[in-house]
Design a protein around this motif. Structure first.
Motif, mmCIF file in Angstrom:
data_model
loop_
_atom_site.group_PDB
_atom_site.id
_atom_site.type_symbol
_atom_site.label_atom_id
_atom_site.label_comp_id
_atom_site.label_asym_id
_atom_site.label_seq_id
_atom_site.Cartn_x
_atom_site.Cartn_y
_atom_site.Cartn_z
ATOM 1 N N ASN A 124 64.581 48.487 28.721
ATOM 2 C CA ASN A 124 65.920 47.988 29.050
ATOM 3 C C ASN A 124 66.261 46.681 28.333
ATOM 4 O O ASN A 124 67.083 45.917 28.820
ATOM 5 C CB ASN A 124 66.079 47.817 30.558
ATOM 6 C CG ASN A 124 65.203 46.712 31.121
ATOM 7 O OD1 ASN A 124 64.278 46.246 30.471
ATOM 8 N ND2 ASN A 124 65.501 46.281 32.320
ATOM 9 N N ILE A 125 65.648 46.447 27.189
ATOM 10 C CA ILE A 125 65.910 45.221 26.436
ATOM 11 C C ILE A 125 66.273 45.577 24.996
ATOM 12 O O ILE A 125 65.644 46.432 24.382
ATOM 13 C CB ILE A 125 64.695 44.272 26.465
ATOM 14 C CG1 ILE A 125 64.514 43.746 27.888
ATOM 15 C CG2 ILE A 125 64.856 43.123 25.475
ATOM 16 C CD1 ILE A 125 63.338 42.833 28.071
ATOM 17 N N THR A 126 67.299 44.912 24.497
ATOM 18 C CA THR A 126 67.721 45.053 23.108
ATOM 19 C C THR A 126 67.495 43.714 22.411
ATOM 20 O O THR A 126 67.832 42.668 22.963
ATOM 21 C CB THR A 126 69.211 45.444 23.042
ATOM 22 O OG1 THR A 126 69.366 46.728 23.627
ATOM 23 C CG2 THR A 126 69.714 45.464 21.612
ATOM 24 N N ILE A 127 66.941 43.780 21.209
ATOM 25 C CA ILE A 127 66.720 42.576 20.416
ATOM 26 C C ILE A 127 67.533 42.711 19.136
ATOM 27 O O ILE A 127 67.405 43.704 18.422
ATOM 28 C CB ILE A 127 65.230 42.388 20.077
ATOM 29 C CG1 ILE A 127 64.407 42.270 21.369
ATOM 30 C CG2 ILE A 127 65.029 41.168 19.175
ATOM 31 C CD1 ILE A 127 62.909 42.291 21.153
ATOM 32 N N THR A 128 68.363 41.722 18.857
ATOM 33 C CA THR A 128 69.160 41.690 17.630
ATOM 34 C C THR A 128 68.750 40.470 16.821
ATOM 35 O O THR A 128 68.840 39.343 17.314
ATOM 36 C CB THR A 128 70.668 41.617 17.942
ATOM 37 O OG1 THR A 128 71.030 42.729 18.762
ATOM 38 C CG2 THR A 128 71.491 41.632 16.659
ATOM 39 N N ILE A 129 68.310 40.722 15.591
ATOM 40 C CA ILE A 129 67.901 39.645 14.695
ATOM 41 C C ILE A 129 68.945 39.560 13.588
ATOM 42 O O ILE A 129 69.146 40.519 12.842
ATOM 43 C CB ILE A 129 66.504 39.923 14.108
ATOM 44 C CG1 ILE A 129 65.487 40.102 15.241
ATOM 45 C CG2 ILE A 129 66.091 38.819 13.144
ATOM 46 C CD1 ILE A 129 64.197 40.770 14.832
ATOM 47 N N VAL A 135 68.689 34.981 17.052
ATOM 48 C CA VAL A 135 68.200 36.208 17.670
ATOM 49 C C VAL A 135 68.864 36.296 19.036
ATOM 50 O O VAL A 135 68.962 35.298 19.751
ATOM 51 C CB VAL A 135 66.667 36.186 17.840
ATOM 52 C CG1 VAL A 135 66.183 37.353 18.683
ATOM 53 C CG2 VAL A 135 65.974 36.185 16.485
ATOM 54 N N THR A 136 69.318 37.482 19.381
ATOM 55 C CA THR A 136 69.859 37.714 20.714
ATOM 56 C C THR A 136 68.945 38.702 21.418
ATOM 57 O O THR A 136 68.654 39.773 20.878
ATOM 58 C CB THR A 136 71.285 38.285 20.649
ATOM 59 O OG1 THR A 136 72.098 37.410 19.868
ATOM 60 C CG2 THR A 136 71.883 38.429 22.028
ATOM 61 N N ILE A 137 68.496 38.326 22.597
ATOM 62 C CA ILE A 137 67.701 39.218 23.439
ATOM 63 C C ILE A 137 68.566 39.544 24.643
ATOM 64 O O ILE A 137 69.016 38.636 25.357
ATOM 65 C CB ILE A 137 66.370 38.559 23.862
ATOM 66 C CG1 ILE A 137 65.537 38.222 22.616
ATOM 67 C CG2 ILE A 137 65.604 39.474 24.816
ATOM 68 C CD1 ILE A 137 64.279 37.443 22.888
ATOM 69 N N SER A 138 68.822 40.834 24.844
ATOM 70 C CA SER A 138 69.732 41.267 25.904
ATOM 71 C C SER A 138 69.028 42.187 26.880
ATOM 72 O O SER A 138 68.371 43.142 26.476
ATOM 73 C CB SER A 138 70.923 42.014 25.308
ATOM 74 O OG SER A 138 71.593 41.206 24.372
ATOM 75 N N LYS A 139 69.180 41.889 28.151
ATOM 76 C CA LYS A 139 68.722 42.785 29.210
ATOM 77 C C LYS A 139 69.894 43.716 29.491
ATOM 78 O O LYS A 139 70.994 43.261 29.782
ATOM 79 C CB LYS A 139 68.327 41.986 30.447
ATOM 80 C CG LYS A 139 67.801 42.833 31.571
ATOM 81 C CD LYS A 139 67.340 41.914 32.708
ATOM 82 C CE LYS A 139 67.308 42.635 34.009
ATOM 83 N NZ LYS A 139 68.576 42.663 34.717
ATOM 84 N N ILE A 145 71.912 40.155 31.025
ATOM 85 C CA ILE A 145 71.651 38.779 30.601
ATOM 86 C C ILE A 145 71.482 38.782 29.088
ATOM 87 O O ILE A 145 70.859 39.686 28.526
ATOM 88 C CB ILE A 145 70.372 38.233 31.262
ATOM 89 C CG1 ILE A 145 70.482 38.255 32.785
ATOM 90 C CG2 ILE A 145 70.064 36.821 30.777
ATOM 91 C CD1 ILE A 145 69.177 37.986 33.501
ATOM 92 N N HIS A 146 72.029 37.767 28.420
ATOM 93 C CA HIS A 146 71.855 37.598 26.979
ATOM 94 C C HIS A 146 71.242 36.221 26.716
ATOM 95 O O HIS A 146 71.733 35.215 27.248
ATOM 96 C CB HIS A 146 73.194 37.673 26.234
ATOM 97 C CG HIS A 146 73.887 38.985 26.353
ATOM 98 N ND1 HIS A 146 73.431 40.129 25.745
ATOM 99 C CD2 HIS A 146 75.010 39.353 27.010
ATOM 100 C CE1 HIS A 146 74.242 41.128 26.012
ATOM 101 N NE2 HIS A 146 75.209 40.688 26.795
#
Length: 169
Positions: A124-129, A135-139, A145-146
């Motif tokens: 359930n986590i997305t990581i955008t680099i 870097v954005t880590i999104s739950k 949560i971002h």
């Protein structure tokens, strides 16, 4: 140039055809207002991504979940950027249709690349680099949560991230 690498826990929403998304939303008994808002969000997301793809590349990484794993731990359409609080489910058959639509989108867009991970890292986590900028880590599930990370050493560590532990689903 501002290329992006994204490690996704579900398929990207901008690749789904509107008719399939509408079927999913109606089957989930959402209000007309929620359906309208999600369709608008999907179209806005698609325009945003297509603007990025005019000049930059996006490399998405997904785990190809099989039917048995999907039934044990279903994947939901990715609505984390709109902070939607209700969980929307879709059956494996619709997930496969969405996957095929994502593959078709990939073939039509030279700057979009779909890659496959051998193991599921996070369910359930997305990581955008975004290059070396942030870097954005999104739950992805409620509460959404971002975290936006701009520290150069943390960005480098996340770029080189190779999980030692894999989630069992």
């Amino acid at each position: 140039m501002c290329n992006r690498k994204r490690i996704l826990s579900s398929l990207p929403l901008f690749t789904i055809k509107e008719n399939l998304l509408l079927e999913i939303l109606e089957r989930n008994n959402l209000s007309k207002e929620d359906i309208t808002n999600i369709i608008k969000y999907k179209n806005k997301e698609k325009n945003y991504i297509e603007n990025i793809l005019k000049n930059d590349k996006i490399s998405d990484y997904i785990y190809l979940i099989n039917k048995k794993e999907f039934e044990k731990n279903p994947v939901c359409p990715q609505l984390n950027n709109m902070f939607y609080t209700k969980e929307i489910s879709y059956p494996y058959e619709e997930y496969i249709k969405h996957l095929e639509q994502t593959k078709t989108y990939t073939k039509k867009n030279n700057n979009y690349q779909l890659n496959y991970n051998n193991n599921i890292t996070f369910s359930n986590i997305t990581i955008t680099i975004t290059n070396n900028y942030y870097v954005t880590i999104s739950k992805n599930i409620n509460p959404t949560i971002h975290f936006v990370i701009k520290h150069p050493k943390l960005i480098e560590a996340i770029k080189n991230f190779s999980p030692l532990v894999k989630e069992n689903i």
